[in-house]
Design an enzyme around this catalytic site. Structure first.
Site, PDB file in Angstrom:
ATOM      1  CB  SER A  80      -2.543  -2.615   1.123  1.00 38.61           C
ATOM      2  OG  SER A  80      -1.374  -3.690   1.653  1.00 38.61           O
ATOM      3  CD  GLN A 117      -7.125   0.271   8.313  1.00 37.69           C
ATOM      4  OE1 GLN A 117      -7.394  -0.884   8.837  1.00 37.69           O
ATOM      5  NE2 GLN A 117      -5.779   0.456   8.419  1.00 37.69           N
ATOM      6  CB  CYS A 152       7.635   2.937  19.203  1.00 43.88           C
ATOM      7  SG  CYS A 152       9.181   2.925  20.078  1.00 43.88           S
ATOM      8  N   GLY A 160       0.946  -1.213   0.048  1.00 45.99           N
ATOM      9  CA  GLY A 160      -0.166   0.179  -0.076  1.00 45.99           C
ATOM     10  C   GLY A 160       0.900   1.216  -0.023  1.00 45.99           C
TER      11      GLY A 160
END
Length: 383
Positions: free
Chosen positions: A200, A180, A328, A71
């Protein structure tokens, strides 16, 4: 310990029938779709068949579809390919939103560093873009407008049809990241005013490492990759034959049961919300995202007073997989750019947890997760 997987927005497990399709395609004689011999022609036929099936799902011509490696590649190819092609027409404006996936936002920043003019549209407290803001930003100098269909963190849907219509009036190209949303909403290329669409496989129980880019016929486009004539000179590189075959199978299964998928995930989402309200009380958490314009499979909650890291760690210890509202990067925690764009307080930002649902999840899992979450919440708050 039995595990509960509530992180389908990150990736999904491959469906058994999809695995079967992949294995069958990968187990045959070796064949490069670009080769002229029998094995090459057989491989090319598999890719062509998959392309035809996608064309039926998206209501487009097979020639308008380009298979990619992800994607992210589809997003990058759409933005760089369309922007540089539009530059030849004197257009240098790029318009996107503050809540896009980084595959779009980082690509747009790179285009800005190359001399393009970038406008990033703000969102409201629900993560939704204002049509008026989009209309004010899009003019006759705009090259590309990129707005996602549904957000991967909050599930909020954007007014892509209305923005696309305005972009078309100004001859700007409209790109939609539907990674999504694919498998949960209809994406008819003939009804939607869009020029490029990124998808994707691994979000709909297909394999990782396979993507798709729709490029409307006549759309100016320059390839991102060079080195071969594959995909009608739009994406160089040997096609992932088995992955493409499996992606088509996953897409057919998803769209063959579109309403059932929506109802199933909506049911799980509602069950978790109901159980959390009963276990914790509605004042113990806040819902992040639009209450109405949203995808059914995502629920983002802030448990004020409990850091997302603490909640996620404890959920993981109890066998529940979920995601945080922060990412992160290089070992340092940074707040979610999506929730930050919604102008949340630091307490709400730092306590966000995303639950996302899919095939295999049950109402019982939702109710069990609520009990686990309530126990964790009580324990951490009592500290």
């Amino acid at each position: 310990m039995p595990s509960i997987y509530f992180d389908h927005a990150a990736t999904t497990s491959m469906n058994a029938e999809v695995i079967k399709a992949y294995v069958e395609a990968a187990s045959g004689a070796p064949g490069n779709p670009s080769s002229l011999h029998a094995q090459g022609r057989a491989a090319r036929e598999k890719v062509s068949s998959a392309r035809d099936r996608f064309a039926g799902i998206l209501n487009c011509e097979p020639s308008e579809l380009v298979f990619t490696g992800s994607g992210t590649e589809s997003d990058n190819s759409a933005l760089f390919g369309a922007a540089h092609a539009q530059l030849k027409r004197g257009r240098k404006g790029i318009v996107t939103t503050a809540v896009e996936h980084h595959a779009v936002l980082h690509a747009c920043r790179q285009l800005e560093s190359q001399g393009f003019s970038l406008t990033i549209l703000p969102v409201d407290e629900f993560g939704r873009v204002s049509l008026a803001d989009a209309q004010a930003a899009i003019d006759d100098t705009t090259a590309v407008v990129s707005v996602m269909a549904g957000n991967n963190e909050t599930g909020t849907l954007q007014p892509i049809a209305e923005i696309g219509e305005w972009a078309r009036k100004h001859k700007a190209l409209m790109h939609v990241d539907a990674v999504q949303a694919f498998g949960y909403m209809s994406l008819d290329s003939r009804e939607l005013p869009i020029d490029l669409l990124s998808l994707s496989a691994h979000k709909i129980n297909g394999p990782q490492g396979v993507g798709l880019l729709y490029i409307r016929k006549g759309t100016p486009f320059q390839p991102l990759l060079y080195g071969g004539t594959q995909e009608r000179n739009r994406r160089a590189g040997t096609e992932n034959v088995a992955g493409i075959v499996a992606f088509a199978k996953a897409a057919e299964m998803a769209y063959g049961h579109l309403q059932a998928r929506r109802e199933h995930t909506e049911n799980i989402r509602g069950s978790l919300l109901k159980a959390l309200t009963e276990q914790l009380g509605s004042n113990s958490f806040m819902i992040n995202g639009h209450p109405d314009y949203r995808l059914p499979q995502i629920l983002n909650l802030s448990f004020i007073g409990i850091s997302s890291e603490s909640m996620l760690m404890n959920l993981d210890l109890e066998g529940v997989s979920a995601s945080g509202g922060s990412a992160c990067t290089s070992g340092s925690l940074k707040p979610s750019h999506v929730l930050s764009a919604m102008k949340f307080s630091s307490e709400r930002l730092s306590s966000a947890v995303r639950f996302s649902f899919g095939l295999g999840n049950t109402r019982e899992e939702a109710e069990k997760t609520a009990k686990i979450t309530a126990t964790i919440s009580a324990r951490l708050r009592n500290r």
